[in-house]
Motif scaffolding. Structure first.
Motif, PDB file in Angstrom:
ATOM      1  N   ARG A  47       5.007   7.919  -6.651  1.00 41.34           N
ATOM      2  CA  ARG A  47       4.397   7.774  -5.323  1.00 41.34           C
ATOM      3  C   ARG A  47       4.793   8.960  -4.437  1.00 41.34           C
ATOM      4  O   ARG A  47       3.956   9.518  -3.718  1.00 41.34           O
ATOM      5  N   GLU A  51       2.227  11.657  -2.902  1.00 40.98           N
ATOM      6  CA  GLU A  51       2.154  11.856  -1.453  1.00 40.98           C
ATOM      7  C   GLU A  51       2.347  13.336  -1.108  1.00 40.98           C
ATOM      8  O   GLU A  51       1.630  13.879  -0.253  1.00 40.98           O
ATOM      9  N   ARG A  84      -0.211   8.207   1.897  1.00 48.43           N
ATOM     10  CA  ARG A  84       0.365   7.030   1.242  1.00 48.43           C
ATOM     11  C   ARG A  84      -0.730   6.201   0.560  1.00 48.43           C
ATOM     12  O   ARG A  84      -0.559   5.712  -0.554  1.00 48.43           O
ATOM     13  N   GLU A  85      -1.860   6.059   1.242  1.00 45.44           N
ATOM     14  CA  GLU A  85      -2.980   5.309   0.670  1.00 45.44           C
ATOM     15  C   GLU A  85      -3.551   6.038  -0.557  1.00 45.44           C
ATOM     16  O   GLU A  85      -3.899   5.412  -1.562  1.00 45.44           O
ATOM     17  N   LEU A  86      -3.628   7.353  -0.463  1.00 47.91           N
ATOM     18  CA  LEU A  86      -4.102   8.131  -1.603  1.00 47.91           C
ATOM     19  C   LEU A  86      -3.153   7.995  -2.800  1.00 47.91           C
ATOM     20  O   LEU A  86      -3.583   7.891  -3.950  1.00 47.91           O
ATOM     21  N   ASP A  88      -1.147   5.436  -3.472  1.00 49.24           N
ATOM     22  CA  ASP A  88      -1.312   4.094  -4.050  1.00 49.24           C
ATOM     23  C   ASP A  88      -2.565   4.023  -4.914  1.00 49.24           C
ATOM     24  O   ASP A  88      -2.570   3.394  -5.982  1.00 49.24           O
ATOM     25  N   THR A  89      -3.621   4.679  -4.448  1.00 45.77           N
ATOM     26  CA  THR A  89      -4.860   4.713  -5.233  1.00 45.77           C
ATOM     27  C   THR A  89      -4.645   5.412  -6.564  1.00 45.77           C
ATOM     28  O   THR A  89      -5.116   4.960  -7.616  1.00 45.77           O
ATOM     29  N   MET A  90      -3.911   6.517  -6.533  1.00 46.23           N
ATOM     30  CA  MET A  90      -3.654   7.263  -7.759  1.00 46.23           C
ATOM     31  C   MET A  90      -2.794   6.470  -8.734  1.00 46.23           C
ATOM     32  O   MET A  90      -2.988   6.534  -9.954  1.00 46.23           O
ATOM     33  N   ARG A  92      -2.755   3.166  -9.017  1.00 42.29           N
ATOM     34  CA  ARG A  92      -3.649   2.169  -9.621  1.00 42.29           C
ATOM     35  C   ARG A  92      -4.579   2.825 -10.630  1.00 42.29           C
ATOM     36  O   ARG A  92      -4.840   2.275 -11.702  1.00 42.29           O
ATOM     37  N   TYR A  93      -5.074   4.000 -10.294  1.00 44.81           N
ATOM     38  CA  TYR A  93      -5.986   4.716 -11.180  1.00 44.81           C
ATOM     39  C   TYR A  93      -5.281   5.106 -12.483  1.00 44.81           C
ATOM     40  O   TYR A  93      -5.883   5.044 -13.563  1.00 44.81           O
ATOM     41  N   SER A  94      -4.013   5.481 -12.382  1.00 46.14           N
ATOM     42  CA  SER A  94      -3.256   5.856 -13.580  1.00 46.14           C
ATOM     43  C   SER A  94      -3.148   4.683 -14.544  1.00 46.14           C
ATOM     44  O   SER A  94      -3.264   4.851 -15.770  1.00 46.14           O
ATOM     45  N   SER A 216     -12.792   1.074 -15.596  1.00 44.20           N
ATOM     46  CA  SER A 216     -12.245  -0.267 -15.516  1.00 44.20           C
ATOM     47  C   SER A 216     -12.446  -1.029 -16.826  1.00 44.20           C
ATOM     48  O   SER A 216     -13.537  -1.041 -17.392  1.00 44.20           O
TER      49      SER A 216
END
Length: 267
Positions: A47, A51, A84-86, A88-90, A92-94, A216
């Protein structure tokens, strides 16, 4: 014209195929579990890295004079929140990409395994596949050169080469036509039933990942599908082995496997 496989050669190839497939599937599962654990235990570090990289990207966009909301350029607090939001997205994407890659790798393994089973079956007794090519046109010159059996062998191998480009289930259909299939087996101590629709759904999902950029796999129980794929590979080897009256000697196959690994290491 290629020579037919002997029983000994076919036996060695089937058993080596099953061993190679088992080890390849183990690598795929290891890839997935290792990535999952790395993401789980390294989440705080990842994270932070995401960031930091997001900060650099946003600042470079501002410096390049591209359109950017003024608050992102002037407010560290707003920029930090977006980063921070980006991040978290990364993260989840990983996780999603790991599962998607696992599915694609597993499908490729089944594809290779099915093709090899088909080739072993055809090459062991090409004349037994005569009815698959009996409508093909041949020249008198070729018939005179190699004889009737030679022509049949050539046409069967051409048919085989066309068939390996078809879907996995089409290839398995061909294997079934020559192996007197029993759809219910006990594999890995659990009942196994061949299910073409299930394999087609797996192939459709793989196609959407590779060609439609879908990542997905939430609608898939990936652990269950990997287990089913593993048993399908075993099932195909058992069918071919029974059709060719193969005696299973895995100790010899393992010895040959380790000998080849040692040879590669010394080369």
């Amino acid at each position: 014209m290629c020579n037919d496989l002997t029983t000994a050669e076919a036996s060695e190839r089937v058993q080596r195929l099953l061993l190679d497939t088992t080890l390849s599937l183990a690598r795929i599962k290891l890839f997935r579990s290792t990535n999952q654990k790395a993401l789980e235990h390294g989440r705080p570090l990842l994270r932070s890295l995401f960031e930091d990289e997001a900060q650099k990207v946003l600042l470079s966009i501002h410096q390049d004079s591209l359109a950017m909301p003024s608050e992102l350029a002037t407010s560290p607090e707003v920029r930090q929140k977006v980063c921070r939001e980006l991040a978290d997205t990364m993260l989840r994407y990983s996780e999603v990409v790991t599962d998607a890659a696992t599915l694609v790798f597993a499908h490729t393994l089944l594809d290779i395994h099915t093709t090899e089973c088909l080739k072993i079956l055809v090459d062991s007794d090409p004349l037994n596949w005569f009815h698959e090519v009996k409508g093909e046109r041949v020249t008198l010159d070729n018939l005179h050169s190699v004889g009737a059996d030679g022509v049949i062998r050539d046409e069967v191998r051409k048919y085989r080469n066309r068939l390996v480009k078809e879907s996995i289930t089409k290839r398995i259909e061909a294997i079934h036509r020559h192996c007197k299939p029993c759809t219910k087996h006990t594999i890995s101590n659990e009942p196994y039933t061949y299910d073409a629709d299930r394999l087609n759904a797996f192939d459709k999902k793989r196609h959407s990942i590779v060609h439609a950029a879908e990542t997905s796999v939430k609608d898939f129980d990936l652990d269950s599908e990997l287990f089913y794929l593993e048993r399908t590979c075993i099932y195909l080897c058992l069918l071919v082995g029974e059709a060719l009256s193969i005696t299973w000697k895995f100790n010899r196959t393992l010895d040959n496997y380790f000998a080849s690994i040692e040879k590669e290491g010394n080369s």
